[in-house]
Design an enzyme around this catalytic site. Structure first.
Site, PDB file in Angstrom:
ATOM      1  N   SER A 242     -26.610 -25.822 -18.499  1.00  0.00           N
ATOM      2  CA  SER A 242     -25.753 -25.285 -17.443  1.00  0.00           C
ATOM      3  C   SER A 242     -24.410 -24.950 -18.081  1.00  0.00           C
ATOM      4  CB  SER A 242     -25.552 -26.332 -16.354  1.00  0.00           C
ATOM      5  OG  SER A 242     -24.739 -27.372 -16.873  1.00  0.00           O
ATOM      6  N   LYS A 243     -23.520 -24.422 -17.279  1.00  0.00           N
ATOM      7  CA  LYS A 243     -22.192 -24.044 -17.797  1.00  0.00           C
ATOM      8  C   LYS A 243     -21.536 -25.214 -18.505  1.00  0.00           C
ATOM      9  CE  LYS A 243     -20.721 -19.865 -15.894  1.00  0.00           C
ATOM     10  NZ  LYS A 243     -21.030 -19.475 -14.542  1.00  0.00           N
ATOM     11  N   ARG A 244     -21.680 -26.372 -17.883  1.00  0.00           N
ATOM     12  CA  ARG A 244     -21.073 -27.589 -18.424  1.00  0.00           C
ATOM     13  C   ARG A 244     -21.563 -27.881 -19.849  1.00  0.00           C
ATOM     14  NH1 ARG A 244     -23.447 -32.705 -17.619  1.00  0.00           N
ATOM     15  NH2 ARG A 244     -25.032 -31.720 -16.345  1.00  0.00           N
ATOM     16  N   HIS A 245     -22.795 -27.476 -20.154  1.00  0.00           N
ATOM     17  CA  HIS A 245     -23.360 -27.738 -21.476  1.00  0.00           C
ATOM     18  C   HIS A 245     -23.069 -26.657 -22.490  1.00  0.00           C
ATOM     19  CE1 HIS A 245     -26.480 -29.889 -18.921  1.00  0.00           C
ATOM     20  NE2 HIS A 245     -26.046 -30.825 -19.712  1.00  0.00           N
ATOM     21  N   GLY A 246     -22.552 -25.543 -22.025  1.00  0.00           N
ATOM     22  CA  GLY A 246     -22.338 -24.450 -22.978  1.00  0.00           C
ATOM     23  C   GLY A 246     -23.181 -23.233 -22.692  1.00  0.00           C
TER      24      GLY A 246
END
Ligand code: GLU
Length: 474
Positions: A242-246
């Site tokens: 997800s965005k949080r992971h890159g």
């Protein structure tokens, strides 16, 4: 048919080129380069509602930044709709597909009854064997392919192995909608065939599509390309990226100061390996890559690893090349445009001279901007808090003496000459070298960390160095 390898990258232009897409493009590119073949680019813009020109431009820009070049002009899938339609109609003529006139209400009833029986929603084939004369007057049917009813469809996948799909699960799916537009499933097959694609390398979220696409290939008597469905990228915690992971667009990685080569090295190693080699140049990857060596398991994205790898690539890179990339990337980096605006030939030369020292301390180009800031700072320099602490107490007195010692250098202004002068001064005054070097660094750079202080003196030159030191003692 020639045996030359032809791969393709087929993004849907509904957003930026995200990191998973970049890796798919990379594997296609590496495989093509490794085999002396070609990689083509197809923009899958058939979905008119979700496709945008801005997304297409961002994808081309992202690929270009990474150096993942494609052969020939990008193909627009949408523009090929007439060909998709013609092939669907040809399948009807061949008796391999048929017009279906089921109404939305009938289809909904079919779904309902499947649900009630706990079965997956499937089309029941009610128009499969009916004569066209039974078609409702004036109605435009959709075209459905005749899928095999028994047996199984086997995908021989270079990554997943042999994957079997019972044909009873493949219903007669639509290849041409009643409005005359092809479905995605059909368009991909026709395009891959017409573009001469020999190898399909894509995310494993397309694996079940592969079985359906094989039904179309078979109906047309076309050879099925070699398939490789690569595992998707997950976050460090194992969850879907997800965005949080890159899961960002590649342009975000450019703005974070990663080198294309380092990002490619990192992405290649996500799910593929070559012995214990961690650091690879693009040439190494091209030489070593084979699609059959990609792992089946999901790969985990880890920012810390990417950053460390980027630092290694920066240090390994030849200074002139790194400088070139740095300058080209400045517009995208935080604090970069200010540097770009002041980058004349003198400063370029200074930057090149300072680079060996700067790159030892930087893992990204953003950190390089930060490290190089002292070269571009205007006098009197802004002094940060830690540097200010180094300039307190008796430091000012020490600095006054250092200024005099430096001013007395009569020969060439070099790092060695500066070092000799400062060492002599420290010794004579009974100061530790650090007690002189630290405030000197603070005065010259406004910071408490920098490349070696004698290198800083050499890079800044006599006049600017003396002026910066003088600013802190008056
Ligand atoms: N357009 C599809 C996607 O972006 C790829 C289709 C394919 O590679 O066959 O996921």
């Amino acid at each position: 048919m020639s045996d030359k390898v032809v791969t393709r990258f087929a993004p849907s232009p509904t957003g930026f080129l995200h990191i998973g897409g970049a890796r798919t493009a990379l594997f296609n590119w590496l495989y093509a380069k490794h085999s002396g073949g070609k990689m083509l680019l197809r923009i899958e813009d058939t979905d008119r509602e979700r496709s945008t020109d801005a997304a297409t431009a961002a994808i081309l820009d992202g690929l270009s930044w990474l150096g993942l070049t494609w052969d020939g002009e990008p193909v627009s899938q949408f523009e090929r709709a007439p060909r998709h339609r013609a092939v669907a109609e040809e399948l009807v003529r061949l008796g391999k597909a048929y017009y279906c006139y089921a109404t939305p209400a009938e289809l909904e009833a079919m779904r309902e009854s499947a649900r009630a029986k706990g079965l997956p929603p499937r089309y029941d084939g009610r128009w499969r064997d009916r004569d066209l004369s039974e078609a409702p007057v004036g109605a435009r049917g959709a075209i459905r392919i005749k899928a095999p009813a028994d047996g199984e469809t086997v995908v021989h996948d270079r990554v997943q192995g042999e994957v079997r799909f019972p044909n009873k699960d493949l219903d007669d799916f639509i290849i041409l909608r009643s409005d005359g537009n092809p479905t995605y499933m059909h368009a991909v097959v026709v395009d891959d065939h017409d573009m001469g694609i020999t190898h399909i390398i894509r995310g494993d979220d397309h694996l079940t599509n592969a079985a359906r696409q094989m039904v179309i290939y078979r109906a047309l008597g076309w050879e099925v390309p070699s398939m490789a469905h690569i595992p998707l990228i997950h976050g460090a915690d194992g969850a879907k990226l997800s965005k949080r992971h890159g899961a960002l667009g590649v342009e975000a990685y450019r703005a974070m100061g990663y080198l294309p080569e380092a990002l490619l090295n990192y992405l290649a190693r996500l799910g593929w390996s070559h012995g214990d080699d961690e650091v690879m140049s693009i040439t190494d990857m091209v030489a070593w890559f084979d699609i059959g060596d990609v792992n089946k398991g999901a790969a985990r994205f880890d920012f810390a690893k990417l950053e460390a790898l980027n630092g290694v690539h920066m240090r390994r890179m030849n200074d002139a090349e790194l400088l070139g990339i740095f300058i080209n990337t400045l517009p995208y980096l935080e604090g970069g445009p200010a540097i770009a605006a002041r980058l004349d030939d003198t400063r370029k030369a200074q930057l090149l001279a300072a680079l060996p020292g700067l790159k030892e301390r930087a893992k990204t180009l953003v950190e390089l901007v930060d490290g190089a800031a002292f070269l571009f700072a205007e006098r009197p320099l802004p002094i940060d808090e830690k540097a200010a602490a180094l300039l307190g107490g008796e430091a000012r007195e020490i600095l006054r003496g250092a200024h005099a010692a430096l001013k007395a250098i009569s020969g060439d202004w070099t790092a060695a000459a500066a070092e000799a002068a400062i060492r002599e001064y420290a010794l004579a005054g009974g100061h530790k070298l650090g007690a002189v070097a630290q405030p000197l660094r603070a005065a010259l750079t406004g910071k408490s960390t920098s490349p070696g202080v004698f290198d800083v003196l050499a890079v800044l030159g006599r006049e600017e160095s003396l002026a910066r030191v003088a600013d802190q003692i008056d």
